[in-house]
Structures are given as C-alpha cells and as structure tokens.
Design an enzyme around this catalytic site. Structure first.
Site, PDB file in Angstrom:
ATOM      1  N   GLU A   1      -8.962  -4.985  13.484  1.00 24.01           N
ATOM      2  CA  GLU A   1      -8.377  -5.387  12.201  1.00 24.01           C
ATOM      3  C   GLU A   1      -7.365  -6.506  12.373  1.00 24.01           C
ATOM      4  O   GLU A   1      -6.599  -6.801  11.453  1.00 24.01           O
ATOM      5  CB  GLU A   1      -7.728  -4.179  11.504  1.00 24.01           C
ATOM      6  CG  GLU A   1      -8.735  -3.106  11.135  1.00 24.01           C
ATOM      7  CD  GLU A   1      -8.179  -2.043  10.200  1.00 24.01           C
ATOM      8  OE1 GLU A   1      -6.985  -2.086   9.876  1.00 24.01           O
ATOM      9  OE2 GLU A   1      -8.962  -1.158   9.810  1.00 24.01           O
TER      10      GLU A   1
ATOM     11  N   ASP B   1      -0.836   4.892  11.045  1.00 23.89           N
ATOM     12  CA  ASP B   1      -2.025   5.704  10.784  1.00 23.89           C
ATOM     13  C   ASP B   1      -2.382   6.382  12.103  1.00 23.89           C
ATOM     14  O   ASP B   1      -2.872   5.741  13.029  1.00 23.89           O
ATOM     15  CB  ASP B   1      -3.189   4.842  10.274  1.00 23.89           C
ATOM     16  CG  ASP B   1      -4.418   5.693   9.917  1.00 23.89           C
ATOM     17  OD1 ASP B   1      -4.363   6.921  10.118  1.00 23.89           O
ATOM     18  OD2 ASP B   1      -5.418   5.124   9.449  1.00 23.89           O
TER      19      ASP B   1
ATOM     20  N   GLU C   1       0.010   8.278   8.072  1.00 19.32           N
ATOM     21  CA  GLU C   1      -1.318   8.614   7.551  1.00 19.32           C
ATOM     22  C   GLU C   1      -2.043   9.528   8.535  1.00 19.32           C
ATOM     23  O   GLU C   1      -1.916   9.363   9.747  1.00 19.32           O
ATOM     24  CB  GLU C   1      -2.092   7.301   7.362  1.00 19.32           C
ATOM     25  CG  GLU C   1      -3.485   7.429   6.794  1.00 19.32           C
ATOM     26  CD  GLU C   1      -4.106   6.044   6.572  1.00 19.32           C
ATOM     27  OE1 GLU C   1      -3.363   5.088   6.241  1.00 19.32           O
ATOM     28  OE2 GLU C   1      -5.324   5.912   6.750  1.00 19.32           O
TER      29      GLU C   1
ATOM     30  N   ASP D   1      -6.153  10.295   4.444  1.00 17.20           N
ATOM     31  CA  ASP D   1      -7.321   9.398   4.424  1.00 17.20           C
ATOM     32  C   ASP D   1      -8.567  10.235   4.738  1.00 17.20           C
ATOM     33  O   ASP D   1      -9.275  10.681   3.827  1.00 17.20           O
ATOM     34  CB  ASP D   1      -7.101   8.263   5.436  1.00 17.20           C
ATOM     35  CG  ASP D   1      -8.333   7.384   5.618  1.00 17.20           C
ATOM     36  OD1 ASP D   1      -9.271   7.465   4.802  1.00 17.20           O
ATOM     37  OD2 ASP D   1      -8.375   6.601   6.594  1.00 17.20           O
TER      38      ASP D   1
ATOM     39  N   LYS E   1     -10.303   4.320  -0.807  1.00 19.83           N
ATOM     40  CA  LYS E   1     -11.307   3.413  -0.232  1.00 19.83           C
ATOM     41  C   LYS E   1     -12.591   3.593  -1.044  1.00 19.83           C
ATOM     42  O   LYS E   1     -13.250   4.631  -0.925  1.00 19.83           O
ATOM     43  CB  LYS E   1     -11.585   3.797   1.221  1.00 19.83           C
ATOM     44  CG  LYS E   1     -10.444   3.542   2.202  1.00 19.83           C
ATOM     45  CD  LYS E   1     -10.759   4.224   3.534  1.00 19.83           C
ATOM     46  CE  LYS E   1      -9.885   3.710   4.666  1.00 19.83           C
ATOM     47  NZ  LYS E   1     -10.062   4.534   5.902  1.00 19.83           N
TER      48      LYS E   1
HETATM   49  P1  PGA Z   1     -11.880   2.721   9.242  1.00 18.50           P
HETATM   50  O1  PGA Z   1     -10.332   2.911   9.486  1.00 18.50           O
HETATM   51  O2  PGA Z   1     -12.077   1.707   8.190  1.00 18.50           O
HETATM   52  O3  PGA Z   1     -12.409   2.297  10.582  1.00 18.50           O
HETATM   53  O4  PGA Z   1     -12.426   4.074   8.860  1.00 18.50           O
HETATM   54  C1  PGA Z   1      -9.350   2.618   8.545  1.00 18.50           C
HETATM   55  C2  PGA Z   1      -8.399   3.782   8.377  1.00 18.50           C
HETATM   56  O5  PGA Z   1      -8.526   4.814   9.065  1.00 18.50           O
HETATM   57  O6  PGA Z   1      -7.507   3.714   7.542  1.00 18.50           O
HETATM   58 ZN    ZN Z   2      -6.876   5.979   8.087  1.00 25.15          ZN
END
Ligand code: PGA
Ligand code: ZN
Length: 434
Positions: free
Chosen positions: A207, A244, A287, A314, A339
């Site tokens: 990221e 997180d 998180e 999450d 998400k």
């Molecule tokens: P992921 O991680 O998009 O790889 O699932 C993002 C997160 O855990 O916030």
């Molecule tokens: Zn997460």
C-alpha cells in the site's frame, strides 16, 4: 418511452490492479447518454465472512483471472438491469442481490455486482449533472474526512516481515484535509530518511508504506514516533498513531503467533501487549486488535481500552449491518470499517453505515490493498458524511489518486468545506450492553 435515467447498456472488461492482478471494470450507459464507470478493488488480508470475489482458478494469472465475473456482468446482469433507473440505487442493488440469489454473492461474484452498483451511481450522478459526492449527499455533503495514512506497511502486505499490518498516522492538530496531507507528507518523508540512515530503506510494501525492516513490532512504533518528531510535530496532540493489527492473519482459536518476535500469546496476552503499547505510544486508533474468531476477547479489549481509543472492526464486521449489531450487543469495537467490496453493493455498504450511526459507532471508508485509479470511495466518504478515510500510504498513484481527489473536492467546496478532524472518531459508548 424510455427515460433519460434508465439503464440502456452495461459493459464490463478485465483491467489490472496495483498488484498487477486482474480485476473488473464496468460501464453503465443511460438512455439520456450519461455514462458511469467504476473498477473494483481486491483485498489480501480478507475476513472470512466477506462477500465472495469470483476468480477463475486455473493456470492463468495464478488462478486470479476474472473472466467469469466479467461474463456475468456482460450477460445476466446487463440483461437484468436494462431499463432500471440508475438513480434508484436501492432497487438496482436489490435486483443484483436477488439475481445472485446467495447470501454472499458467490454465484455472480461481489466483484461483478459491485462494479455495476458503483458504475450505475456514477452514471446517475452524471445524469443529474452533479459530482458523485454531491449526488449522494446533497448540499450537506461538505464534511472532509480525517485521513488515516500508512507510514510503514506490514503483515500480509509486506511478506509478513512484521506482524502488524498498518502503522499509520492521523493528524488531530490539523485544521483542514489539505493540512493533514501536508503534515503526513512530512512524516512520510522523514520516515523514509530514517530508514535510509539505518541502511534499511528497501522500497515500499503493497500500500506504499515503507518496507518494515525492523527486529520487533515495537521498534516500528518507536520509528514512527521518531518520524513524527523529526517532522516537527508533537506526537499525539498534532500527529497520532493509528494501527491495523489485522490479528486474524496471525491468530486462530485464541492463540496468536508473533512471527517476528518468535513468541505465542493467548488472547489476554495480546490484549495486555496492546494496552501496554497504548500507554507507551500516542495511539489514537486500533483496528482488528483481535481475530475475527475471537469476538469475546475483542469485547474484553474494548472494555479494557482507554475510553478515547477508537477501536475498529474490519475482519470482525466485514461492513455487514447484522454483524455490526451483534458486535454492538456484545460490546465489541466502537467503529466499523466500510469496504464496499466486502458486501458487493453500495446499498448494503450504506446500510452498515446507517446502522453504525444508529448504534453510535464511528465509521471509516476504506480502500483495499489491491487498488486502482478508481476514486469512488472518496465520494462515498464525503457524500455519506462518514468523516474518516483510509486508503493506504502517501505514495503510489492508486493511493494518491484518492487523496488528490479529496483535495480537489475540499477546494471546490471552498468556504463551505468542514474538516472532520477527530469529531467522527469512534469512542467508547456510554451505555454498556445490557
Ligand atoms: P486488505 O487489507 O485490503 O488486504 O484486506 C486492508 C485492511 O486490512 O484494512
Ligand atoms: Zn484491516
């Protein structure tokens, strides 16, 4: 007689995400000529109860091709949504949900349904002559989110080089979204210089956060505080830490394996460790402190944590309104990550946000680790007035596209723009569950 806001056609294609993997793009064309387009992202550290991302399997691209999902959009879905009003999102999404017919989009794929759901929203906004955030939120859509920005990557996004997944910052002292980005830019730059000076600057994780070349998880936290100070900010007051833990990735059945430190902790051991970190470091948000299969300990952590700490679910909640209600009843977390691809339609994601508001939970609109140039989530964060946004680090254009889009919106709103600051952070609820 057709109306200008009715869907004339839908087209999907395979495009590529920030990890070079296939993903689904959809275009929705309306009778009046308005066109909307959207691309779905993909996670790497996923919750088991997320809606299903349909992949082909087989030898090509490591089994990750999306030709079946693309075919579903161009076939069944296109036929089913033709003629529907793009500006009736609930009906459109209801049609996608019913057409799939499963509880987790496993037949058509959440990547197929979400691409159409988001593209239709863009088409509807275009038909109304409005930017998407304003189409969604009306004239009240003026709240710019507090950004949560990754400085060091980790966990599944960095070959498990450290256990913790995201070492991020938030800027409680900043007066605007633009200023929060300016401050983060300085912290990110100083963190890079710090890694350089240690001979440990090895590029970036998935990221865009610096590659986590550390011997312990705490060393990463120390480095983050050093970077905040080196950038000239007061840790905690001006720039604080958000983590997180993504504990589902290294914990099962109440046992957590910290690979970097070669030790195993039970749930209470991990809780104790995290509470110690909260005392030692200026941590404002955590998180997934515990795994999704450890909800009782998650609630125990929520009770034991400092009252002002934001505790985000999450993997625990996967943007699901019903799971959020369960968690609230058990007293777990005080904030939900949103998400859209964890559910597969905008309407279901919005329902989770509405439920969060009703329950007194905070929320954060979030990208995935596999992203693209698509900036829909920025419009969702502002249009829905969520007040927090997490899209990864301060590098790589699939991340910067989002931050830059929010900057443009803040500028366009001018004097009517309000910066959420800390006002939308989740806090411990006053009323403990009965
Ligand atoms: P992921 O991680 O998009 O790889 O699932 C993002 C997160 O855990 O916030
Ligand atoms: Zn997460």
């Amino acid at each position: 007689m057709s109306k200008p806001n009715q869907i004339r056609s839908v087209l999907a294609r395979r495009v590529w995400d920030s990890r070079g993997r296939p993903t689904v793009e959809a275009e929705v064309l309306l009778e009046g000529g308005a066109l909307g387009r959207a691309i779905v992202p993909a996670g790497a550290s996923k919750g088991t109860r997320e809606a299903l991302e349909l992949r082909d399997g087989g030898p090509a691209f490591g089994g990750l091709d999306v030709s079946r999902a693309v075919a579903h959009v161009n076939g069944e879905i296109a036929a089913a949504v033709a003629g529907l009003a793009a500006d009736d999102q609930a009906t459109l999404d209801g049609c996608l949900i019913a057409l799939d017919g499963t509880t987790n989009k496993q037949r058509l794929g959440a990547n197929a349904t979400l691409a159409v759901s988001m593209a239709a929203a863009h088409a509807a906004a275009a038909a109304h002559g409005l930017p998407l955030y304003q189409y969604l939120g009306g004239p009240e859509a003026t709240l710019l989110p507090m950004p949560q920005i990754q400085i060091f990557g980790g966990g599944a996004h960095a070959g498990r080089r450290v256990d913790i997944q995201d070492f991020m910052v938030v800027c409680p002292g900043a007066g605007s979204f633009a200023q929060a980005l300016e401050w983060t830019a300085e912290v990110y730059r100083h963190a890079g210089a710090l890694m350089q000076s240690r001979g440990a600057r090895y590029g970036v994780a998935d990221e865009g956060g610096w590659w986590p070349a550390f011997d312990t998880n705490e060393e990463a936290l120390d480095a983050l505080v050093n970077a905040i100070e080196a950038a000239g900010f007061v840790p905690g007051a001006q720039v604080g830490i958000a983590l997180d833990i993504a504990a589902s990735d290294f914990g099962r059945g109440g046992l957590y394996t910290l690979g970097l430190e070669r030790r195993e902790l039970d749930s209470d051991g991990l809780i104790e460790l995290l509470l110690r970190w909260c005392e030692r470091f200026p941590i404002l948000s955590i998180e997934d402190p515990l795994a999704e299969d450890d909800p009782v300990a998650f609630a125990r952590f929520t009770r034991a944590a400092p009252a002002q700490l934001q505790i985000v679910g999450d993997d625990l909640l996967v943007s699901d309104a019903a799971l959020l209600r369960q968690a609230a009843a058990a007293g777990a977390a005080n904030t939900v990550l949103l998400k859209p691809n964890q559910r597969g339609t905008l309407t279901e994601t919005l329902r989770c946000w509405q439920t969060a508001r009703e329950l007194g939970y905070g929320a954060i609109v979030s990208a995935r680790s596999g992203e693209t140039e698509d900036t829909t989530i920025v419009d969702l964060a502002i249009g829905w007035g969520v007040g927090q946004l997490k899209v990864g680090s301060f590098a790589r254009s699939e991340r910067m596209a989002k931050w830059n889009e929010a900057l443009r919106i803040e500028e366009r709103l001018g004097a009517s723009a309000r910066f959420a600051g800390m006002s939308c952070f989740g806090r411990r609820r006053i009323d403990p569950p009965a």
